[in-house]
Design a protein around this motif. Structure first.
Motif, mmCIF file in Angstrom:
data_model
loop_
_atom_site.group_PDB
_atom_site.id
_atom_site.type_symbol
_atom_site.label_atom_id
_atom_site.label_comp_id
_atom_site.label_asym_id
_atom_site.label_seq_id
_atom_site.Cartn_x
_atom_site.Cartn_y
_atom_site.Cartn_z
ATOM 1 N N VAL A 93 0.872 -1.168 0.000
ATOM 2 C CA VAL A 93 0.000 0.000 0.000
ATOM 3 C C VAL A 93 0.913 1.223 0.000
ATOM 4 C CG1 VAL A 93 -1.760 1.301 1.233
ATOM 5 C CG2 VAL A 93 -1.824 -1.206 1.242
ATOM 6 N N TYR A 94 0.685 2.126 -0.930
ATOM 7 C CA TYR A 94 1.511 3.317 -1.075
ATOM 8 C C TYR A 94 0.769 4.515 -0.496
ATOM 9 C CZ TYR A 94 4.969 0.926 -3.878
ATOM 10 O OH TYR A 94 5.975 0.085 -4.295
ATOM 11 N N TYR A 95 1.484 5.260 0.339
ATOM 12 C CA TYR A 95 0.923 6.416 1.019
ATOM 13 C C TYR A 95 1.658 7.691 0.604
ATOM 14 C CZ TYR A 95 -1.096 2.985 4.223
ATOM 15 O OH TYR A 95 -1.790 1.937 4.768
ATOM 16 N N CYS A 96 0.903 8.754 0.530
ATOM 17 C CA CYS A 96 1.433 10.080 0.260
ATOM 18 C C CYS A 96 1.425 10.865 1.568
ATOM 19 C CB CYS A 96 0.541 10.757 -0.782
ATOM 20 S SG CYS A 96 0.968 12.444 -1.186
ATOM 21 N N ALA A 97 2.447 11.680 1.767
ATOM 22 C CA ALA A 97 2.540 12.475 2.992
ATOM 23 C C ALA A 97 3.018 13.874 2.668
ATOM 24 C CB ALA A 97 3.488 11.814 3.980
ATOM 25 N N ALA A 98 2.597 14.817 3.504
ATOM 26 C CA ALA A 98 3.032 16.213 3.378
ATOM 27 C C ALA A 98 3.698 16.628 4.683
ATOM 28 C CB ALA A 98 1.840 17.113 3.089
ATOM 29 N N GLY A 99 4.791 17.386 4.556
ATOM 30 C CA GLY A 99 5.488 17.823 5.757
ATOM 31 C C GLY A 99 6.750 18.573 5.408
ATOM 32 N N SER A 100 7.766 18.428 6.246
ATOM 33 C CA SER A 100 9.037 19.089 5.989
ATOM 34 C C SER A 100 9.969 18.132 5.250
ATOM 35 C CB SER A 100 9.686 19.538 7.295
ATOM 36 O OG SER A 100 10.228 18.433 8.000
ATOM 37 N N TYR A 101 10.811 18.666 4.380
ATOM 38 C CA TYR A 101 11.689 17.827 3.586
ATOM 39 C C TYR A 101 12.662 17.046 4.466
ATOM 40 C CZ TYR A 101 14.770 16.317 -0.155
ATOM 41 O OH TYR A 101 15.498 15.541 -1.027
ATOM 42 N N THR A 102 13.206 17.720 5.460
ATOM 43 C CA THR A 102 14.213 17.075 6.311
ATOM 44 C C THR A 102 13.628 15.882 7.057
ATOM 45 O OG1 THR A 102 15.345 19.180 6.601
ATOM 46 C CG2 THR A 102 15.843 17.446 8.186
ATOM 47 N N ALA A 103 12.428 16.059 7.556
ATOM 48 C CA ALA A 103 11.792 15.003 8.353
ATOM 49 C C ALA A 103 11.101 13.952 7.502
ATOM 50 C CB ALA A 103 10.802 15.612 9.327
ATOM 51 N N MET A 104 11.019 14.161 6.184
ATOM 52 C CA MET A 104 10.207 13.288 5.353
ATOM 53 C C MET A 104 10.764 11.873 5.286
ATOM 54 S SD MET A 104 7.341 13.303 3.850
ATOM 55 C CE MET A 104 6.991 15.046 3.699
ATOM 56 N N ILE A 105 12.005 11.673 5.670
ATOM 57 C CA ILE A 105 12.563 10.320 5.701
ATOM 58 C C ILE A 105 11.749 9.431 6.641
ATOM 59 C CG2 ILE A 105 14.538 8.952 6.470
ATOM 60 C CD1 ILE A 105 15.052 10.182 3.831
ATOM 61 N N VAL A 106 11.229 10.026 7.708
ATOM 62 C CA VAL A 106 10.481 9.237 8.682
ATOM 63 C C VAL A 106 8.983 9.469 8.595
ATOM 64 C CG1 VAL A 106 12.391 9.047 10.288
ATOM 65 C CG2 VAL A 106 10.832 10.979 10.485
ATOM 66 N N GLY A 107 8.559 10.523 7.879
ATOM 67 C CA GLY A 107 7.130 10.734 7.731
ATOM 68 C C GLY A 107 6.750 12.193 7.650
ATOM 69 N N GLY A 108 5.461 12.424 7.418
ATOM 70 C CA GLY A 108 4.963 13.781 7.331
ATOM 71 C C GLY A 108 3.864 14.019 8.338
ATOM 72 N N GLY A 109 3.431 15.266 8.415
ATOM 73 C CA GLY A 109 2.380 15.591 9.351
ATOM 74 C C GLY A 109 0.999 15.246 8.856
ATOM 75 N N TYR A 110 0.885 15.113 7.533
ATOM 76 C CA TYR A 110 -0.412 14.839 6.920
ATOM 77 C C TYR A 110 -0.265 13.624 6.011
ATOM 78 C CZ TYR A 110 -1.135 19.612 8.485
ATOM 79 O OH TYR A 110 -1.208 20.747 9.251
ATOM 80 N N TRP A 111 -1.235 12.702 6.124
ATOM 81 C CA TRP A 111 -1.166 11.443 5.395
ATOM 82 C C TRP A 111 -2.440 11.184 4.612
ATOM 83 C CZ3 TRP A 111 3.105 8.301 5.337
ATOM 84 C CH2 TRP A 111 4.094 8.571 6.281
ATOM 85 N N GLY A 112 -2.270 10.538 3.467
ATOM 86 C CA GLY A 112 -3.405 10.032 2.722
ATOM 87 C C GLY A 112 -3.797 8.659 3.227
ATOM 88 N N GLN A 113 -4.819 8.095 2.622
ATOM 89 C CA GLN A 113 -5.339 6.799 3.062
ATOM 90 C C GLN A 113 -4.687 5.631 2.345
ATOM 91 O OE1 GLN A 113 -9.628 7.234 2.636
ATOM 92 N NE2 GLN A 113 -9.791 7.860 4.775
ATOM 93 N N GLY A 114 -3.917 5.896 1.312
ATOM 94 C CA GLY A 114 -3.170 4.834 0.651
ATOM 95 C C GLY A 114 -3.841 4.302 -0.595
ATOM 96 N N THR A 115 -3.018 3.735 -1.478
ATOM 97 C CA THR A 115 -3.504 3.081 -2.682
ATOM 98 C C THR A 115 -2.698 1.796 -2.874
ATOM 99 O OG1 THR A 115 -3.997 3.376 -5.049
ATOM 100 C CG2 THR A 115 -1.958 4.376 -4.242
ATOM 101 N N GLN A 116 -3.380 0.726 -3.214
ATOM 102 C CA GLN A 116 -2.746 -0.588 -3.312
ATOM 103 C C GLN A 116 -2.045 -0.756 -4.656
ATOM 104 O OE1 GLN A 116 -2.697 -3.352 -1.009
ATOM 105 N NE2 GLN A 116 -1.203 -4.124 -2.504
ATOM 106 N N VAL A 117 -0.818 -1.205 -4.597
ATOM 107 C CA VAL A 117 -0.065 -1.585 -5.786
ATOM 108 C C VAL A 117 0.308 -3.059 -5.652
ATOM 109 C CG1 VAL A 117 2.082 -1.276 -7.080
ATOM 110 C CG2 VAL A 117 0.843 0.717 -6.198
ATOM 111 N N THR A 118 -0.067 -3.842 -6.645
ATOM 112 C CA THR A 118 0.248 -5.259 -6.638
ATOM 113 C C THR A 118 1.003 -5.607 -7.912
ATOM 114 O OG1 THR A 118 -1.752 -5.752 -5.362
ATOM 115 C CG2 THR A 118 -0.679 -7.596 -6.479
#
Length: 121
Positions: A93-118
């Motif tokens: 499941v692929y997720y999109c996140a928004a936040g700061s570039y530096t912290a994006m390695i571990v995550g963002g403050g805002y997340w989507g619900q995800g989309t499945q890639v198989t």
């Protein structure tokens, strides 16, 4: 504040390509770095790629470097993940996140619900 919404997932054969999109609502999209993460069954969510707010700087996980490309269109409030030469181990499941570039390695403050890639072998 932004709310990411992913699309573009699906089923593809190994060696194929997919392009994921993440449309983010909110008037401040261009102020945020954006990132893509994925979570495979039984595994923790992992960093895939990130892009700075202007789009001028990008970064990738070693596992996808040379195969995936992240880009963004601030006029459309959208970030993309072009995935080529897909492998079965890219299934997640692929997720999109928004936040700061530096912290994006571990995550963002805002997340989507995800989309499945198989990816089938």
């Amino acid at each position: 504040q932004v709310q990411p919404v992913e699309s573009g997932g699906g089923l593809v054969q190994a060696g194929g390509s997919l392009r994921l999109s993440c449309a983010a609502s909110g008037r401040t999209f261009s102020a945020y770095a954006m990132g893509w993460f994925r979570q495979a069954p039984g595994k923790e969510r992992a960093f895939v790629a990130r892009i700075s707010s202007s789009g001028g700087t990008t970064g990738y996980a070693d596992s996808v470097k040379g195969r995936f490309t992240i880009s963004r269109d601030n006029a459309k409030n959208t970030v993309y993940l072009q995935m080529n030469s897909l492998k079965p181990e890219d299934t997640a499941v692929y997720y999109c996140a928004a936040g700061s570039y530096t912290a994006m390695i571990v995550g963002g403050g805002y997340w989507g619900q995800g989309t499945q890639v198989t990816v089938s072998s």
